[in-house]
Design an enzyme around this catalytic site. Structure first.
Site, mmCIF file in Angstrom:
data_model
loop_
_atom_site.group_PDB
_atom_site.id
_atom_site.type_symbol
_atom_site.label_atom_id
_atom_site.label_comp_id
_atom_site.label_asym_id
_atom_site.label_seq_id
_atom_site.Cartn_x
_atom_site.Cartn_y
_atom_site.Cartn_z
ATOM 1 N N ASP A 19 -2.723 -2.348 -10.978
ATOM 2 C CA ASP A 19 -4.126 -2.058 -10.669
ATOM 3 C C ASP A 19 -4.467 -2.494 -9.240
ATOM 4 O O ASP A 19 -3.846 -3.418 -8.705
ATOM 5 C CB ASP A 19 -5.014 -2.804 -11.680
ATOM 6 C CG ASP A 19 -6.391 -2.183 -11.798
ATOM 7 O OD1 ASP A 19 -6.644 -1.146 -11.148
ATOM 8 O OD2 ASP A 19 -7.219 -2.746 -12.524
ATOM 9 N N GLY A 20 -5.454 -1.831 -8.666
ATOM 10 C CA GLY A 20 -5.980 -2.265 -7.369
ATOM 11 C C GLY A 20 -5.568 -1.410 -6.182
ATOM 12 O O GLY A 20 -5.879 -1.762 -5.040
ATOM 13 N N TRP A 24 -7.429 -1.656 -2.549
ATOM 14 C CA TRP A 24 -6.613 -1.995 -1.381
ATOM 15 C C TRP A 24 -6.943 -1.039 -0.234
ATOM 16 O O TRP A 24 -7.122 -1.453 0.912
ATOM 17 C CB TRP A 24 -5.123 -1.904 -1.751
ATOM 18 C CG TRP A 24 -4.182 -2.283 -0.658
ATOM 19 C CD1 TRP A 24 -3.664 -3.523 -0.416
ATOM 20 C CD2 TRP A 24 -3.658 -1.420 0.369
ATOM 21 N NE1 TRP A 24 -2.843 -3.484 0.686
ATOM 22 C CE2 TRP A 24 -2.821 -2.204 1.188
ATOM 23 C CE3 TRP A 24 -3.806 -0.063 0.671
ATOM 24 C CZ2 TRP A 24 -2.135 -1.692 2.291
ATOM 25 C CZ3 TRP A 24 -3.133 0.463 1.769
ATOM 26 C CH2 TRP A 24 -2.302 -0.352 2.563
ATOM 27 N N ARG A 32 -8.538 6.444 -0.971
ATOM 28 C CA ARG A 32 -7.900 5.792 -2.123
ATOM 29 C C ARG A 32 -6.434 6.194 -2.286
ATOM 30 O O ARG A 32 -5.597 5.392 -2.699
ATOM 31 C CB ARG A 32 -8.663 6.153 -3.408
ATOM 32 C CG ARG A 32 -10.042 5.549 -3.508
ATOM 33 C CD ARG A 32 -10.746 6.070 -4.757
ATOM 34 N NE ARG A 32 -9.928 5.911 -5.944
ATOM 35 C CZ ARG A 32 -9.831 4.780 -6.642
ATOM 36 N NH1 ARG A 32 -10.494 3.713 -6.262
ATOM 37 N NH2 ARG A 32 -9.073 4.726 -7.710
ATOM 38 N N HIS A 36 -2.336 4.450 -3.339
ATOM 39 C CA HIS A 36 -1.269 4.847 -4.266
ATOM 40 C C HIS A 36 0.062 4.959 -3.518
ATOM 41 O O HIS A 36 1.106 4.582 -4.041
ATOM 42 C CB HIS A 36 -1.626 6.162 -4.960
ATOM 43 C CG HIS A 36 -2.893 6.084 -5.764
ATOM 44 N ND1 HIS A 36 -3.139 5.053 -6.649
ATOM 45 C CD2 HIS A 36 -3.999 6.866 -5.809
ATOM 46 C CE1 HIS A 36 -4.326 5.220 -7.206
ATOM 47 N NE2 HIS A 36 -4.871 6.311 -6.703
ATOM 48 N N THR A 65 -4.005 8.402 -19.925
ATOM 49 C CA THR A 65 -4.724 9.610 -20.381
ATOM 50 C C THR A 65 -6.151 9.596 -19.818
ATOM 51 O O THR A 65 -6.725 10.647 -19.566
ATOM 52 C CB THR A 65 -4.763 9.677 -21.923
ATOM 53 O OG1 THR A 65 -5.140 8.394 -22.423
ATOM 54 C CG2 THR A 65 -3.413 10.038 -22.499
ATOM 55 N N TRP A 68 -7.160 11.175 -16.110
ATOM 56 C CA TRP A 68 -7.516 12.585 -15.866
ATOM 57 C C TRP A 68 -8.983 12.718 -15.453
ATOM 58 O O TRP A 68 -9.392 13.754 -14.926
ATOM 59 C CB TRP A 68 -7.262 13.448 -17.116
ATOM 60 C CG TRP A 68 -5.817 13.584 -17.471
ATOM 61 C CD1 TRP A 68 -5.191 13.053 -18.565
ATOM 62 C CD2 TRP A 68 -4.799 14.307 -16.749
ATOM 63 N NE1 TRP A 68 -3.845 13.389 -18.559
ATOM 64 C CE2 TRP A 68 -3.581 14.174 -17.459
ATOM 65 C CE3 TRP A 68 -4.789 15.064 -15.560
ATOM 66 C CZ2 TRP A 68 -2.379 14.740 -17.040
ATOM 67 C CZ3 TRP A 68 -3.590 15.636 -15.143
ATOM 68 C CH2 TRP A 68 -2.411 15.470 -15.874
ATOM 69 N N LEU A 130 18.993 -1.824 -15.812
ATOM 70 C CA LEU A 130 17.557 -1.813 -16.114
ATOM 71 C C LEU A 130 17.114 -0.461 -16.690
ATOM 72 O O LEU A 130 17.495 0.597 -16.179
ATOM 73 C CB LEU A 130 16.775 -2.083 -14.815
ATOM 74 C CG LEU A 130 15.250 -2.005 -14.928
ATOM 75 C CD1 LEU A 130 14.701 -3.214 -15.675
ATOM 76 C CD2 LEU A 130 14.604 -1.898 -13.538
ATOM 77 N N SER A 195 -6.770 -1.971 -21.469
ATOM 78 C CA SER A 195 -6.864 -0.574 -21.023
ATOM 79 C C SER A 195 -5.939 0.403 -21.755
ATOM 80 O O SER A 195 -5.263 1.220 -21.130
ATOM 81 C CB SER A 195 -6.608 -0.491 -19.502
ATOM 82 O OG SER A 195 -7.576 -1.215 -18.802
ATOM 83 N N GLU A 206 2.990 -12.237 -23.779
ATOM 84 C CA GLU A 206 2.289 -13.218 -22.955
ATOM 85 C C GLU A 206 1.635 -12.448 -21.803
ATOM 86 O O GLU A 206 2.281 -11.604 -21.175
ATOM 87 C CB GLU A 206 3.271 -14.252 -22.401
ATOM 88 C CG GLU A 206 3.920 -15.118 -23.458
ATOM 89 C CD GLU A 206 2.928 -16.056 -24.138
ATOM 90 O OE1 GLU A 206 1.928 -16.460 -23.498
ATOM 91 O OE2 GLU A 206 3.165 -16.394 -25.316
HETATM 92 C C1 FPP Z 1 -4.240 1.816 -10.326
HETATM 93 O O1 FPP Z 1 -5.004 1.526 -9.196
HETATM 94 C C2 FPP Z 1 -3.083 2.693 -10.021
HETATM 95 C C3 FPP Z 1 -2.845 3.930 -10.571
HETATM 96 C C4 FPP Z 1 -3.726 4.534 -11.585
HETATM 97 C C5 FPP Z 1 -1.715 4.771 -10.147
HETATM 98 C C6 FPP Z 1 -0.382 4.088 -9.986
HETATM 99 C C7 FPP Z 1 0.544 5.000 -9.319
HETATM 100 C C8 FPP Z 1 1.403 4.665 -8.351
HETATM 101 C C9 FPP Z 1 1.581 3.294 -7.823
HETATM 102 C C10 FPP Z 1 2.157 5.803 -7.782
HETATM 103 C C11 FPP Z 1 3.631 5.678 -7.673
HETATM 104 C C12 FPP Z 1 4.336 5.358 -8.927
HETATM 105 C C13 FPP Z 1 5.590 5.733 -9.228
HETATM 106 C C14 FPP Z 1 6.252 5.207 -10.428
HETATM 107 C C15 FPP Z 1 6.355 6.668 -8.393
HETATM 108 P P1 FPP Z 1 -6.514 2.010 -9.138
HETATM 109 O O2 FPP Z 1 -6.547 3.340 -8.465
HETATM 110 O O3 FPP Z 1 -7.074 1.987 -10.528
HETATM 111 O O4 FPP Z 1 -7.172 0.921 -8.246
HETATM 112 P P2 FPP Z 1 -8.707 0.432 -8.272
HETATM 113 O O5 FPP Z 1 -8.927 -0.202 -9.612
HETATM 114 O O6 FPP Z 1 -8.772 -0.535 -7.144
HETATM 115 O O7 FPP Z 1 -9.541 1.659 -8.072
#
Ligand code: FPP
Length: 240
Positions: A19-20, A24, A32, A36, A65, A68, A130, A195, A206
């Site tokens: 998350d985040g 960031w 945004r 990612h 889900t 979306w 892994l 979530s 944990e």
């Molecule tokens: C949450 O941050 C992040 C996501 C919903 C997407 C995660 C996806 C990646 C890191 C892309 C690459 C992954 C792979 C496996 C190739 P947020 O957008 O909810 O952040 P916020 O809460 O600060 O808005």
């Protein structure tokens, strides 16, 4: 001072809520989607670290889900990013003996992404290191419903009696069939929520939460999380 981990008490399966990313980017005045892209770099580092630490399975919450409901453009970028990663990282997965899996409603993903993922899953199926499990188009409640529907079909077809449906049997109808339950659930960006993530599987996990945003999360943070996990006494509902 470096942290020393106990090799005999490593979590077998780590699940992460990454998350985040959005925050960031916003903090830096960036779109945004840049968050990612930066988050993908962290994925790379953490997958490598888990391999080196001999973790058996790592599940990453890549797209829920509920995601979306985000703006179309953001969804498109995340899907493209996963597809690009699936194509670009195949060689690295093979070199590092990583086996790729996907948990979620696979058929709901864009066709080209399904293809790219299928290629990697097939190419890495005999790897013994892994297990990298990407939760994509994943929802815990949906997963449980899908498993219940399958159990109902099996009862209808006379393949199992209702009274023989045990926890183990049910676990094997989930998207995560065959994986041990996560021992450690990590969530970044300080949110104290589950979530809709791995609802059945995290029964005794944990939980470790950090204020660090996912793009800033490093190998040292992972090691800190494992070190904290190793200090905890797991009771599984009993007394110690
Ligand atoms: C949450 O941050 C992040 C996501 C919903 C997407 C995660 C996806 C990646 C890191 C892309 C690459 C992954 C792979 C496996 C190739 P947020 O957008 O909810 O952040 P916020 O809460 O600060 O808005």
């Amino acid at each position: 001072m470096g942290i020393t981990l106990d090799p005999h008490r490593m979590p077998q399966h780590i699940a992460i809520i990454m998350d985040g990313n959005g925050r960031w980017a916003t903090q830096r005045g960036l779109p945004r989607t840049m968050g990612h892209k930066e988050g993908y770099k962290t994925v790379n580092e953490i997958v490598r670290a888990c391999g080196e630490l001999k973790i058996k399975a790592l599940t990453l919450y890549t797209f829920s889900t509920e995601n979306w409901n985000r703006p179309k453009e953001e969804i498109k970028v995340i899907m493209q990013l996963i597809e690009m990663a699936a194509r670009a990282e195949l060689q690295t997965l093979l070199e590092n003996n990583v086996r790729l899996r996907v948990s979620g409603r696979f058929s709901g993903l864009p066709e080209s992404l399904q293809e790219a993922l299928k290629t990697d899953i097939e190419a890495t199926k005999n790897n013994t290191g892994l297990i990298l499990n990407l939760a994509i188009n994943y929802g815990g409640r949906q997963e449980i419903l899908d498993a219940v529907k399958e159990a109902c079909r099996q009862v209808r077809d006379g393949r199992i009696a209702p009274e023989d449906i045990t926890e183990d049997y049910f676990s094997n109808l989930l998207y995560t069939a065959g994986l041990p339950d996560p021992d450690l659930l990590i969530r970044t960006a300080n949110e104290l929520r589950v979530s809709n993530y791995l609802l059945w599987q995290i029964a005794y996990a944990e939980i470790w939460v950090t204020p660090t945003l996912w793009p800033d999360f490093r190998r040292e943070d992972l090691i800190q999380a494992i070190a904290d996990y190793q200090k905890r006494i797991r009771k599984f509902g009993g007394v110690v």
